[in-house]
Scaffold this motif. Structure first.
Motif: not given
Length: 388
Positions: A55-62, A87-89, A233-249
């Motif tokens: 809705l606000v940020v993209p769905g995760r790819l995993r 998830h994007i699905i 917390r997962l919603q908060f990290y979604g904003v960072m995921w949307a900005a960077t595309g990073i979902d793993q260290f």
């Protein structure tokens, strides 16, 4: 002339009665809210249905998973509802031109040390494979624990997103019956798991039976405060995921998969012996095929590192002594043949140098080779079965 009567201050008794009523009403409202919140049984709690993703940020790819949220912008949680909502699905309606394929499995499918587009689902999706006049789209629904029961619960929910076909990637470590209830996604969704096992007539039990009061508390606002905090917390990290595309260290270096071993021959606390289907959770595979209905299911016995180091004559890798894995392959092949399952045994198809920090984790190059090896079976076998 009219005179207003002077208002008299409330008596102490009246003020005390008012305060008592407010307190009692507040307690009653809190209890009622908790009863409504926790009365849904296996139904998702309201907060788990609310998500900024898609809705606000993209769905995760995993699925969300991570032990270092500050650097990965990701985290682990047990709520299947919240996992799917992120998830994007969940945010991509299937078009008429899409042939939808979901891939379930362990961390090798999720993609440890791989970027989302380097995973098996990501690489296959980039190949532009076709099923008739439709484009095959692949969705990564793997999760980093080894248990067929976890895969089964994910598959049940995934069927609500109208897949055309299922790829189920697995390995022996996911099969022992005594491991099926230990995955966080199974133990953390106990009521859902128990109902799923009951409907599928599967003989798995958590042992103890929680009381009604225990269940009510666990599903109440008070008992759910950790789950609520995780979802927020997962919603908060979604904003960072949307900005960077990073979902793993991604560390600059990591310990490589072991290739030298001691002479231990145990597997799952079992000494060398003859294995039978009763030792392994073949019933969960069978149940997965049943709930899939007419949708084709491809079973992949996933690639693994075959060591050439010390004691490699008795152990293939960290996970498996040869006696156990060889019997597993025989049992799986026999069951697939007798049941008419679509099955590919890929256990030895990728060279050892293409494994990273584990005997089941492939490098990006290894995944590309893996995808190349199975693409024809995907286009031919899955589409053929779908058209029947």
């Amino acid at each position: 002339m009219c005179h207003r009567e002077e208002e008299k201050p409330a008596s102490p008794e009246t003020a005390a009665t008012f305060l008592r009523n407010v307190v009692f009403k507040a307690i009653g409202l809190f209890v009622a809210l908790n009863l409504v919140w926790g009365g849904g049984g296996v139904a998702a709690k309201p907060v788990e249905r609310v998500s900024l993703y898609n809705l606000v940020v993209p769905g995760r790819l995993r699925f969300p998973f991570g032990e270092d949220p500050i650097r990965s912008y990701n985290m682990s949680l047990s709520s299947l509802e919240a996992m799917f909502a992120s998830h994007i699905i969940a945010g991509r309606p299937k078009s008429q031109s899409e042939y939808r394929v979901i891939i379930i499995g362990d961390s090798s499918i999720w993609g440890t040390l791989l970027k989302p587009d380097e995973t098996l689902a990501g690489v296959l999706d980039q190949m532009g494979l076709r099923c008739g006049d439709k484009t095959m789209r692949f969705y990564n629904l793997g999760y980093p624990t080894l248990a067929l029961a976890k895969d089964f619960l994910i598959l049940r929910r995934a069927l609500g997103y109208d897949p055309d076909a299922i790829i189920w990637s697995l390995t022996l470590e996911a099969f022992p019956r005594d491991k099926q209830l230990t995955s966080p996604q199974v133990a953390g969704n106990r009521l859902e798991a128990e109902r799923a096992f009951q409907l599928a007539q599967l003989d798995y039990s958590f042992g103890d039976t929680p009381s009604f009061i225990d269940l009510l508390y666990k599903n109440s606002l008070a008992g759910s405060r950790r789950e609520i905090a995780d979802v927020l917390r997962l919603q908060f990290y979604g904003v960072m995921w949307a900005a960077t595309g990073i979902d793993q260290f991604y560390p600059s270096s990591y310990p490589p998969a072991l290739v030298d071993f001691n002479d231990d021959l145990k597997f799952n606390k079992w000494e060398p012996r003859l294995l039978s289907e009763k030792d392994l959770a073949f019933d969960l595979l069978e149940a997965g095929f049943k709930i899939a209905g007419d949708r084709p299911v491809l079973i992949l016995n996933e690639p693994m590192l075959i060591s050439q180091g010390r004691n490699s004559q008795i152990r293939y890798n960290f996970y498996y002594p040869r006696w156990a894995y060889d019997q597993y392959r025989e049992l799986l092949a026999e069951r697939a043949k007798s049941s008419g399952w679509l099955y590919l045994d890929m256990w030895d198809k990728i060279p050892p140098q293409e494994f990273t920090n584990s005997a089941i984790h492939l490098s990006a190059a290894g995944v590309k080779e893996y995808a190349r090896l199975i693409q024809k079976d995907l286009s031919d076998s899955l589409c053929t079965l779908t058209s029947k």
